[in-house]
Design a protein around this motif. Sequence first.
Motif, PDB file in Angstrom:
ATOM      1  N   THR A  16       0.766  -1.198  -0.029  1.00 25.80           N
ATOM      2  CA  THR A  16       0.123  -0.113   0.108  1.00 25.80           C
ATOM      3  C   THR A  16       1.001   1.145   0.064  1.00 25.80           C
ATOM      4  O   THR A  16       0.460   2.097  -0.787  1.00 25.80           O
ATOM      5  N   GLY A  19       2.682   1.792  -3.313  1.00 24.46           N
ATOM      6  CA  GLY A  19       1.645   2.366  -4.443  1.00 24.46           C
ATOM      7  C   GLY A  19       1.366   4.044  -4.037  1.00 24.46           C
ATOM      8  O   GLY A  19       1.282   4.847  -4.932  1.00 24.46           O
ATOM      9  N   LYS A  23       2.213   7.423  -6.320  1.00 25.07           N
ATOM     10  CA  LYS A  23       1.490   8.592  -6.778  1.00 25.07           C
ATOM     11  C   LYS A  23       1.979   9.773  -6.279  1.00 25.07           C
ATOM     12  O   LYS A  23       2.134  10.821  -7.009  1.00 25.07           O
ATOM     13  N   TYR A 115      -6.027   4.716 -14.603  1.00 29.14           N
ATOM     14  CA  TYR A 115      -4.737   4.044 -14.618  1.00 29.14           C
ATOM     15  C   TYR A 115      -4.271   3.723 -13.221  1.00 29.14           C
ATOM     16  O   TYR A 115      -4.600   4.471 -12.352  1.00 29.14           O
ATOM     17  N   ASN A 116      -3.776   2.752 -13.245  1.00 27.70           N
ATOM     18  CA  ASN A 116      -3.252   2.057 -12.119  1.00 27.70           C
ATOM     19  C   ASN A 116      -1.753   2.415 -12.084  1.00 27.70           C
ATOM     20  O   ASN A 116      -0.999   2.147 -13.319  1.00 27.70           O
ATOM     21  N   TYR A 117      -0.854   2.372 -10.995  1.00 27.50           N
ATOM     22  CA  TYR A 117       0.610   2.574 -11.193  1.00 27.50           C
ATOM     23  C   TYR A 117       1.254   2.025 -10.124  1.00 27.50           C
ATOM     24  O   TYR A 117       0.776   1.664  -9.033  1.00 27.50           O
ATOM     25  N   THR A 118       2.501   1.447 -10.412  1.00 26.32           N
ATOM     26  CA  THR A 118       3.491   0.655  -9.661  1.00 26.32           C
ATOM     27  C   THR A 118       4.708   1.303  -9.803  1.00 26.32           C
ATOM     28  O   THR A 118       5.082   2.082 -10.863  1.00 26.32           O
ATOM     29  N   LEU A 130       2.625   2.743 -15.403  1.00 23.95           N
ATOM     30  CA  LEU A 130       1.019   2.888 -15.511  1.00 23.95           C
ATOM     31  C   LEU A 130       0.544   2.048 -16.581  1.00 23.95           C
ATOM     32  O   LEU A 130       0.783   1.933 -17.646  1.00 23.95           O
ATOM     33  N   THR A 133      -6.921   1.219 -16.750  1.00 19.11           N
ATOM     34  CA  THR A 133      -7.860   0.309 -16.077  1.00 19.11           C
ATOM     35  C   THR A 133      -9.006   0.218 -16.674  1.00 19.11           C
ATOM     36  O   THR A 133     -10.140  -0.580 -16.783  1.00 19.11           O
ATOM     37  N   GLU A 140      -0.392   1.268 -21.605  1.00 15.02           N
ATOM     38  CA  GLU A 140       0.314   1.526 -20.531  1.00 15.02           C
ATOM     39  C   GLU A 140       1.500   2.131 -21.012  1.00 15.02           C
ATOM     40  O   GLU A 140       1.836   2.575 -22.058  1.00 15.02           O
TER      41      GLU A 140
END
Length: 197
Positions: A16, A19, A23, A115-118, A130, A133, A140
Motif C-alpha cells: 500500500t 503504491g 502516486k 490508470y493504476n501505477y506501480t 502506468l 484500467t 500502458e
Amino acid sequence: MEKLRITIIMLLLAATCYGQTAKEVLDKTAAAVSNKSGITCAFTLKGGQMNDSGTISIKGRKFTATTPDAIIWFDGKTQWTYMKKNDEVNVANPSEAEIQAINPYNFIYSYKNGYNYTMEKKGGNYEIHLTATAKKGLREMYVTVNPKTYIPSQIRIHHKKGWNTIEIRDFKKAKLSDGIFTFNAKDFPKAEVIDLR
C-alpha cells in the motif's frame, strides 16, 4: 501462525505504501513539469518506423514541437501540423492518445484517472509503470523520473501500433507567450491548409 499473519500484514502495508509512493512521485513530477510560465526541452522519439528528434515548448496543455520535417502547434483544443516537404498544414482536434504520442508530458493530466501505477528503483531513478484500467488509446506507459528533480528523462508509451520511446533532455523553465502555440498563416503564406476537423 501468528508470525505468518504479521508477515502478511506487513507485506500488505508495504504494498500500500509503495503504491502511494508512486502516486506521490507522479504528483511531484506533475508539479515540476506544469510550470505556469512554461518549459522547453529537447527530445528523441523512436518506435516502429519512427525515428525523430527535435524541441518542444509546453505551457499547461498547450505545446509546440519542431522537428526537421514538421512543426506542430497545439493551443489546448486545435492542432496544426505543418509538413515542410509538402508545404501544407493539417488542422485537427486530436484525441488524448494522439496528444500523448506527440507531447511526452501530457501524462501529467491523465495519470489520476483510468490508470493504476506501480514504481521501482532502476539505476538511481524511479520507474513508474502506468496501466490503463479502462479501454484507452494508451494501454500502458513507463515514466523514468529523476528522484532529486522529479523531471522525467524517458517515457515509453504502448498504444495500438506498439511501443514508442521518448528520451528527454535539456529541460528548462521558460517564459512562453500564448501566441507560440497557434499556427500563424502569415508566417507560411504559400502553405495549403487542410482542415480535418
